[in-house]
Scaffold this active site. Structure first.
Site, PDB file in Angstrom:
ATOM      1  N   HIS A 133     -20.846 -10.030  21.287  1.00 51.49           N
ATOM      2  CA  HIS A 133     -21.710 -10.131  22.470  1.00 51.49           C
ATOM      3  C   HIS A 133     -21.918 -11.611  22.799  1.00 51.49           C
ATOM      4  O   HIS A 133     -22.201 -12.410  21.895  1.00 51.49           O
ATOM      5  CB  HIS A 133     -23.052  -9.437  22.207  1.00 51.49           C
ATOM      6  CG  HIS A 133     -23.943  -9.477  23.402  1.00 51.49           C
ATOM      7  ND1 HIS A 133     -23.772  -8.626  24.475  1.00 51.49           N
ATOM      8  CD2 HIS A 133     -24.970 -10.300  23.727  1.00 51.49           C
ATOM      9  CE1 HIS A 133     -24.665  -8.916  25.403  1.00 51.49           C
ATOM     10  NE2 HIS A 133     -25.409  -9.929  24.973  1.00 51.49           N
ATOM     11  N   ALA A 156     -17.432 -20.106  20.253  1.00 48.26           N
ATOM     12  CA  ALA A 156     -18.116 -19.121  19.403  1.00 48.26           C
ATOM     13  C   ALA A 156     -17.342 -17.804  19.239  1.00 48.26           C
ATOM     14  O   ALA A 156     -16.950 -17.457  18.126  1.00 48.26           O
ATOM     15  CB  ALA A 156     -19.515 -18.858  19.949  1.00 48.26           C
ATOM     16  N   GLY A 179      -8.986  -9.451  27.601  1.00 43.18           N
ATOM     17  CA  GLY A 179      -8.556  -9.362  26.207  1.00 43.18           C
ATOM     18  C   GLY A 179      -8.383 -10.689  25.495  1.00 43.18           C
ATOM     19  O   GLY A 179      -7.585 -10.803  24.559  1.00 43.18           O
ATOM     20  N   GLU A 218     -26.906   3.074  17.217  1.00 40.59           N
ATOM     21  CA  GLU A 218     -27.219   3.853  18.418  1.00 40.59           C
ATOM     22  C   GLU A 218     -28.011   3.059  19.457  1.00 40.59           C
ATOM     23  O   GLU A 218     -28.181   3.508  20.588  1.00 40.59           O
ATOM     24  CB  GLU A 218     -27.921   5.166  18.030  1.00 40.59           C
ATOM     25  CG  GLU A 218     -29.259   5.044  17.335  1.00 40.59           C
ATOM     26  CD  GLU A 218     -29.162   4.613  15.866  1.00 40.59           C
ATOM     27  OE1 GLU A 218     -28.049   4.426  15.365  1.00 40.59           O
ATOM     28  OE2 GLU A 218     -30.224   4.434  15.246  1.00 40.59           O
ATOM     29  N   ILE A 237     -20.759   1.880  26.813  1.00 37.01           N
ATOM     30  CA  ILE A 237     -21.677   2.086  25.685  1.00 37.01           C
ATOM     31  C   ILE A 237     -21.330   3.422  25.033  1.00 37.01           C
ATOM     32  O   ILE A 237     -21.232   4.451  25.705  1.00 37.01           O
ATOM     33  CB  ILE A 237     -23.145   2.041  26.170  1.00 37.01           C
ATOM     34  CG1 ILE A 237     -23.477   0.626  26.641  1.00 37.01           C
ATOM     35  CG2 ILE A 237     -24.095   2.466  25.047  1.00 37.01           C
ATOM     36  CD1 ILE A 237     -24.876   0.431  27.189  1.00 37.01           C
ATOM     37  N   LEU A 238     -21.122   3.381  23.725  1.00 36.24           N
ATOM     38  CA  LEU A 238     -20.740   4.609  23.004  1.00 36.24           C
ATOM     39  C   LEU A 238     -21.985   5.418  22.657  1.00 36.24           C
ATOM     40  O   LEU A 238     -23.041   4.855  22.366  1.00 36.24           O
ATOM     41  CB  LEU A 238     -19.961   4.226  21.743  1.00 36.24           C
ATOM     42  CG  LEU A 238     -18.607   3.550  22.016  1.00 36.24           C
ATOM     43  CD1 LEU A 238     -18.053   2.896  20.753  1.00 36.24           C
ATOM     44  CD2 LEU A 238     -17.605   4.555  22.585  1.00 36.24           C
TER      45      LEU A 238
HETATM   46  C1  GAR Z   1     -16.497 -11.451  26.272  1.00 37.97           C
HETATM   47  O1  GAR Z   1     -17.261 -12.574  26.644  1.00 37.97           O
HETATM   48  C2  GAR Z   1     -17.355 -10.497  25.457  1.00 37.97           C
HETATM   49  O2  GAR Z   1     -18.238 -11.123  24.601  1.00 37.97           O
HETATM   50  C3  GAR Z   1     -18.081  -9.774  26.551  1.00 37.97           C
HETATM   51  O3  GAR Z   1     -17.115  -9.578  27.559  1.00 37.97           O
HETATM   52  C4  GAR Z   1     -16.141 -10.618  27.493  1.00 37.97           C
HETATM   53  C5  GAR Z   1     -14.777  -9.974  27.377  1.00 37.97           C
HETATM   54  O4  GAR Z   1     -13.752 -10.913  27.430  1.00 37.97           O
HETATM   55  N1  GAR Z   1     -18.644  -8.541  26.054  1.00 37.97           N
HETATM   56  C6  GAR Z   1     -19.813  -8.064  26.457  1.00 37.97           C
HETATM   57  O5  GAR Z   1     -20.485  -8.584  27.318  1.00 37.97           O
HETATM   58  C7  GAR Z   1     -20.256  -6.785  25.759  1.00 37.97           C
HETATM   59  N2  GAR Z   1     -21.651  -6.562  25.960  1.00 37.97           N
HETATM   60  P1  GAR Z   1     -12.288 -10.603  26.894  1.00 37.97           P
HETATM   61  O6  GAR Z   1     -11.818  -9.281  27.503  1.00 37.97           O
HETATM   62  O7  GAR Z   1     -11.468 -11.775  27.431  1.00 37.97           O
HETATM   63  O8  GAR Z   1     -12.320 -10.558  25.384  1.00 37.97           O
END
Ligand code: GAR
Length: 207
Positions: free
Chosen positions: A113, A183, A15, A151, A96-97
């Site tokens: 992402h 980023a 998180g 989608e 994935i929703l």
């Molecule tokens: C983040 O790097 C986010 O961009 C990635 O998971 C990590 C979660 O970190 N999400 C994906 O790869 C979605 N395809 P967090 O729980 O510390 O925010």
């Protein structure tokens, strides 16, 4: 505040992106958004603790315990509807929703992402796997993307992107941290404010 857009943040893990949104709120940088709900797909996600500390109502829609995708999404939908959620932010949400679900919220679901889409994205590219793929391909620049969810996995309209350099000796873990710091944690709160402000403006224009 009056007329704020009610936002839910969906999480599955540590998180840190949720934390960036909370910090932006606390710094007064999210005036258009009310952080109204956090939902975790896992009961042990540290993100739940972050929500609790920030005073945001939090709930679990346990993906594993609920079994199939339909039962999971029904639980999620009920939570969102009960709280009158208008904008959904996927912040490290590892499910994935379905098409049915995302069609209910056109241009109202955002995802962060950890690559420059269309590189290293789509089904199977999540978390550290994205950075492993970037390093094994040998790219010299990567980054993060915030986009609307449709989608197609990672296929929705791009809202914001930021490039991050790959340095000699990077491991997936080191690169993940740099992409987050430079980023993701910058772009995501900004995008939440931008989208919520647009919704506020649309409301103001509608008599
Ligand atoms: C983040 O790097 C986010 O961009 C990635 O998971 C990590 C979660 O970190 N999400 C994906 O790869 C979605 N395809 P967090 O729980 O510390 O925010």
């Amino acid at each position: 505040m009056v007329n704020q857009v009610r936002v839910a943040v969906l999480v599955s893990g540590g998180g840190t992106n949720l934390q960036a949104i909370i910090d932006a709120r606390d710094a007064g940088q999210l005036p258009a958004a009310e952080l109204a709900l956090v939902v975790s797909s896992r009961p042990d996600a540290f993100a739940l603790e972050r929500a609790c500390r920030a005073g945001i109502p939090a709930a679990v829609a346990d993906r594993k315990a609920l079994g199939d995708q339909a039962a999971f999404e029904q639980t999620l939908l009920s939570l969102l509807q009960e709280q009158g959620i208008e904008v959904i932010v996927l912040a490290g949400f590892m499910t994935i929703l379905s098409e049915d679900f995302v069609r209910r919220y056109p241009r109202r679901i955002l995802n962060v992402h950890p690559s420059l889409i269309p590189s290293f994205c789509g089904a199977g590219y999540y978390g550290l796997k994205v950075h492993e793929a970037a390093l094994s391909r040998g790219v010299k620049v990567t980054g993060a993307t915030v986009h609307f969810v449709n989608e197609i996995p990672d296929g929705g309209e791009i809202i914001a992107q930021k490039a991050v350099a790959i340095e000699p000796g990077d491991t997936p873990e080191i690169l993940q941290k740099r992409v987050m710091q430079q980023a993701e944690w910058v772009l995501l709160p900004q995008a939440v404010q931008t989208v919520c402000r647009e919704i506020q403006q649309q409301r103001e224009e509608t008599p």
